[in-house]
Motif scaffolding. Structure first.
Motif, PDB file in Angstrom:
ATOM      1  N   GLU A  16       7.339  66.075   4.626  1.00 10.23           N
ATOM      2  CA  GLU A  16       6.749  66.650   3.695  1.00 10.23           C
ATOM      3  C   GLU A  16       6.619  65.658   2.252  1.00 10.23           C
ATOM      4  O   GLU A  16       7.680  65.011   2.446  1.00 10.23           O
ATOM      5  N   GLY A  17       5.423  65.652   1.706  1.00 11.51           N
ATOM      6  CA  GLY A  17       5.323  64.699   0.810  1.00 11.51           C
ATOM      7  C   GLY A  17       6.700  64.512  -0.482  1.00 11.51           C
ATOM      8  O   GLY A  17       7.173  63.629  -0.687  1.00 11.51           O
ATOM      9  N   ARG A  26       9.215  61.826  -0.773  1.00  9.94           N
ATOM     10  CA  ARG A  26       9.194  60.925  -2.161  1.00  9.94           C
ATOM     11  C   ARG A  26      10.523  60.968  -2.884  1.00  9.94           C
ATOM     12  O   ARG A  26      10.723  59.912  -3.592  1.00  9.94           O
ATOM     13  N   ARG A  53      -1.332  61.099   3.508  1.00 12.30           N
ATOM     14  CA  ARG A  53      -0.740  62.287   3.896  1.00 12.30           C
ATOM     15  C   ARG A  53       0.654  62.827   3.043  1.00 12.30           C
ATOM     16  O   ARG A  53       1.030  63.976   2.645  1.00 12.30           O
ATOM     17  N   LEU A  54       1.237  61.755   2.657  1.00 11.49           N
ATOM     18  CA  LEU A  54       2.515  61.870   1.740  1.00 11.49           C
ATOM     19  C   LEU A  54       2.321  61.854   0.262  1.00 11.49           C
ATOM     20  O   LEU A  54       3.283  61.909  -0.499  1.00 11.49           O
ATOM     21  N   HIS A  55       1.111  61.676  -0.333  1.00 16.41           N
ATOM     22  CA  HIS A  55       0.713  61.517  -1.661  1.00 16.41           C
ATOM     23  C   HIS A  55       1.743  60.183  -2.200  1.00 16.41           C
ATOM     24  O   HIS A  55       2.057  60.686  -3.513  1.00 16.41           O
ATOM     25  N   LEU A  56       1.703  59.256  -1.691  1.00 15.54           N
ATOM     26  CA  LEU A  56       2.646  58.524  -2.237  1.00 15.54           C
ATOM     27  C   LEU A  56       2.112  57.979  -3.399  1.00 15.54           C
ATOM     28  O   LEU A  56       2.923  57.212  -4.395  1.00 15.54           O
TER      29      LEU A  56
END
Lengths: 243, 431
Positions: free
Chosen positions: B391-392, B396, B425-428
């Motif tokens: 999960e993002g 993170r 996908r992980l909104h990095l």
């Protein structure tokens, strides 16, 4: 000392093979047209163990400069070897539109390399040793709709190599004909082709062919079977096929 | 440059992408590229190298060695050069890469983008700590980064988001030769396993763990310790290839249990020492090309976490879950890590790392989710090179320097042209 001259050294298929030669400690003479690329490749080879890696400007369509290259190469003592990767494959459609292109294809894939080898091999025969490796193609095994001019040039080169093997083998020089199927290189980029192999796998096959003194080598191996079948198709049937 | 519509996948083959790919071989090719994320040999398991629907640059043929200084051991290479090729070329001459991951097929660019670690992480740190300089192509403009700069720290482990990595200068380390003296010891249970890892003073140490063993045997495995050496040894040439996708039952529970039992018992109870080629010690699976096909068409996931030294109990609890599930494959590794890391998003922390493969099945995905939550609770961290399910927000939070990384990435690639499936996908970059 083992020395190799490589015609068409910047070809995508040649790079892993040349590196294996470098790692085996061979002296390398890299001949081609793109000098900056050749220099980078030569540096790479020296770092991988080649005691010497020199570059040479070679254009298959300019036989006038062959003699100078050969004069330089034969100054090396020991066993001389040659590998020919030179060749070109314009789209058949391009050739249909501009038939004059045929001359260049024949020069790159056949007359140029053959002339060069014809000048070099006598010195190899005098020394009584060495290997000539010529890259022909499965495309030369039968003229097909898609690339019959390229195929014709490669067929001519394969026939030449066969004769050269017959001649030079008597004097200790071994000639290997390599017939690659599709290989994943810039030449084939974007084309969808079956049984595609990689330059790395080709290089493994080539090194084995040298070691085992093979005469004719298909790479990938499966192409020997495929081409045997394709050659057996009767002409009245074959002429209607688009394979 | 030719762009070819290509279907490609991460090493685990569970995540796939489709898009245009170019494969430069020369500097001239590079100059003709548009801005797109780079990939190497695609040995990251998840989607770190994927760019669905967009373009990607395959750097695997941009792979020449450029220069080497035999006084200092500095090696300049193109980013597509493979770490195993470098080791093979230099080890006989007394130099090797200071850090090597578990596959020799990994490219230099990939090793930088994931700031990978090896069996010597406890004493040598991560890959990026031995990079002296890296050259990036940022929107067509060349930039170099050296240790100490923010750009450098954002690039080491930076998932390729600070620019296309084209070349790097590596600090090689001296070695005796291309052989390894390997000592293998049985660890009969979890406590013994950790004790052997903690007590090891070897240069290279790694534990193979039987993740199917339960009860009193739980945590058993083989601890391998390696020291470099010189000598002569006949090398077996060539490699095997997995010719097709294996059927589902190839890695079914009884098969894995039987394999693991045999693998554990092949080492005598009192241990043994043997001489191995360098490649066999560092890259044990590279002899089997395309081994990822053993997991069948659906592919597989690798779970890898690291937890702090004090959280070993949490790791043991994870192993208990895994052993209880019967889903594990034979590929399971336990290792003690040192604190070394080179970048803002580097994976390592001082502690224990556990890596295990699972076939891509619903039960396995559920289990991995559970393991991820346990990692977070333990104050641990998940590895972007392996992840395909996290999960993002959770992942993170495991990277406290994320904001520093984001600031550098925003400067280096303001258009977001280098974003990959993993980053999205992980909104990095955006969270």
């Amino acid at each position: 000392m083992n020395s190799w001259i490589i015609l068409g050294a910047t070809s995508g298929m040649a790079r892993p093979f040349i590196r294996r030669l470098a790692e085996s400690g061979a002296q390398l003479f890299l001949a081609g047209r793109r000098m900056e690329e050749l220099e980078a490749l030569a540096a790479d080879c020296r770092l991988r163990g080649a005691p010497k890696a020199e570059v040479m400007a070679f254009d298959a369509r300019d036989p006038a400069n062959y003699a100078a290259l050969i004069d330089r190469f034969v100054q090396e003592e020991g066993t001389l070897n040659a590998a020919v990767f030179a060749g070109s494959m314009p789209e058949q459609a391009q050739i249909d539109a501009t038939p004059e292109l045929i001359e260049g294809v024949i020069a790159d894939s056949f007359t140029g390399p053959a002339t060069f080898l014809q000048m070099l091999v006598p010195e190899m025969e005098t020394r009584g040793a060495g290997t000539v490796m010529g890259i022909a193609s499965v495309a030369g095994d039968r003229g097909r709709l898609g690339n019959y001019v390229y195929g014709a040039a490669k067929a001519a080169f394969a026939t030449y190599l066969s004769g050269l093997r017959n001649r030079a083998g008597r004097k200790g020089v071994h000639v290997i004909t390599v017939k690659p199927g599709p290989v994943d290189t810039p030449m084939t980029q974007g084309m969808k082709m079956p049984f595609m192999t990689t330059p790395d796998a080709v290089a493994d096959d080539l090194m084995r062919a040298i070691e085992k003194k093979r005469n004719v080598v298909y790479t990938a191996r499966i192409w020997q079977v495929i081409m045997t079948v394709i050659r057996l198709i009767p002409e009245p049937v074959f002429k209607k096929l688009s394979i | 440059m030719i762009w070819t519509q290509t279907d490609y996948a991460g090493w685990g083959r569970a995540l796939r992408a489709s898009g245009e790919v170019a494969r430069p071989e020369s500097r001239a090719d590079l100059a003709a590229l548009s801005n797109a994320p780079a990939m190497g040999m695609r040995r990251s398991y998840g989607d770190a190298a994927l760019n669905s629907g967009g373009r990607a640059v395959d750097m695997s043929r941009f792979d020449r060695l450029l220069g080497f200084d035999a006084e200092t051991g500095l090696l300049e290479v193109e980013a597509g050069a493979r770490i195993g090729d470098i080791a093979t070329a230099f080890a006989p001459r007394g130099w090797m890469p200071a850090v090597m991951p578990g596959t020799g097929f990994a490219t230099v660019g990939g090793c930088i983008g994931q700031d990978v670690h090896g069996k010597n992480h406890h004493n040598a740190g991560s890959f990026g700590q031995h990079v002296a300089e890296v050259t990036l192509l940022q929107n067509g403009v060349e930039a170099t980064a050296t240790p100490g700069s923010a750009l450098f720290e954002a690039t080491m482990g930076g998932l390729g988001q600070t620019g296309l990595i084209t070349c790097a200068t590596l600090q090689m380390k001296r070695c005796k030769g291309d052989l390894m003296l390997v000592t293998e010891r049985r660890a009969n249970d979890w406590d013994e396993h950790l004790a052997l890892l903690d007590g090891s003073t070897a240069s290279y140490t790694v534990g193979w763990i039987d993740a199917t063993a339960r009860g009193a045997d739980m945590g058993r495995g083989i601890v391998e310790e390696g020291e470099n050496g010189a000598g002569l040894m006949k090398r077996r040439r060539g490699a095997h290839r997995v010719p097709m996708d294996a059927p589902h039952f190839a890695l079914a529970k009884p098969v894995v249990r039987a394999f693991n039992w045999a693998y554990f018992h092949r080492v005598p109870a009192h241990g043994r020492t043997l001489v191995r080629p360098l490649e066999a010690f560092f890259f044990p699976l590279d002899k089997i090309h395309d081994w990822n096909r053993l997991y069948g068409q659906r592919g597989f996931h690798q779970f890898q976490c690291v937890v702090p030294l004090g959280a070993a109990a949490a790791l043991k609890a994870m192993l208990a879950e895994i052993a209880g599930s019967g889903l594990a494959s034979p590929l399971a590794v336990l290792k003690r890590m040192g604190p070394g890391r080179a970048g803002y998003l580097s994976f390592p922390m001082e502690g224990y790392t556990l890596a295990i493969d699972f076939p891509n099945r619903t039960e396995a995905r559920v289990l991995i989710k559970r393991l991820e939550a346990m990692t977070a609770e333990a104050g641990g961290r998940l590895y972007f090179a392996k992840d395909s399910l996290a999960e993002g927000a959770a992942i993170r939070a495991m990277y406290p320097d994320l904001e520093k990384w984001q600031a550098e990435v925003a400067k280096a690639d303001p258009q977001g042209a280098l974003a990959t499936d993993l980053v999205r996908r992980l909104h990095l970059r955006t969270a």
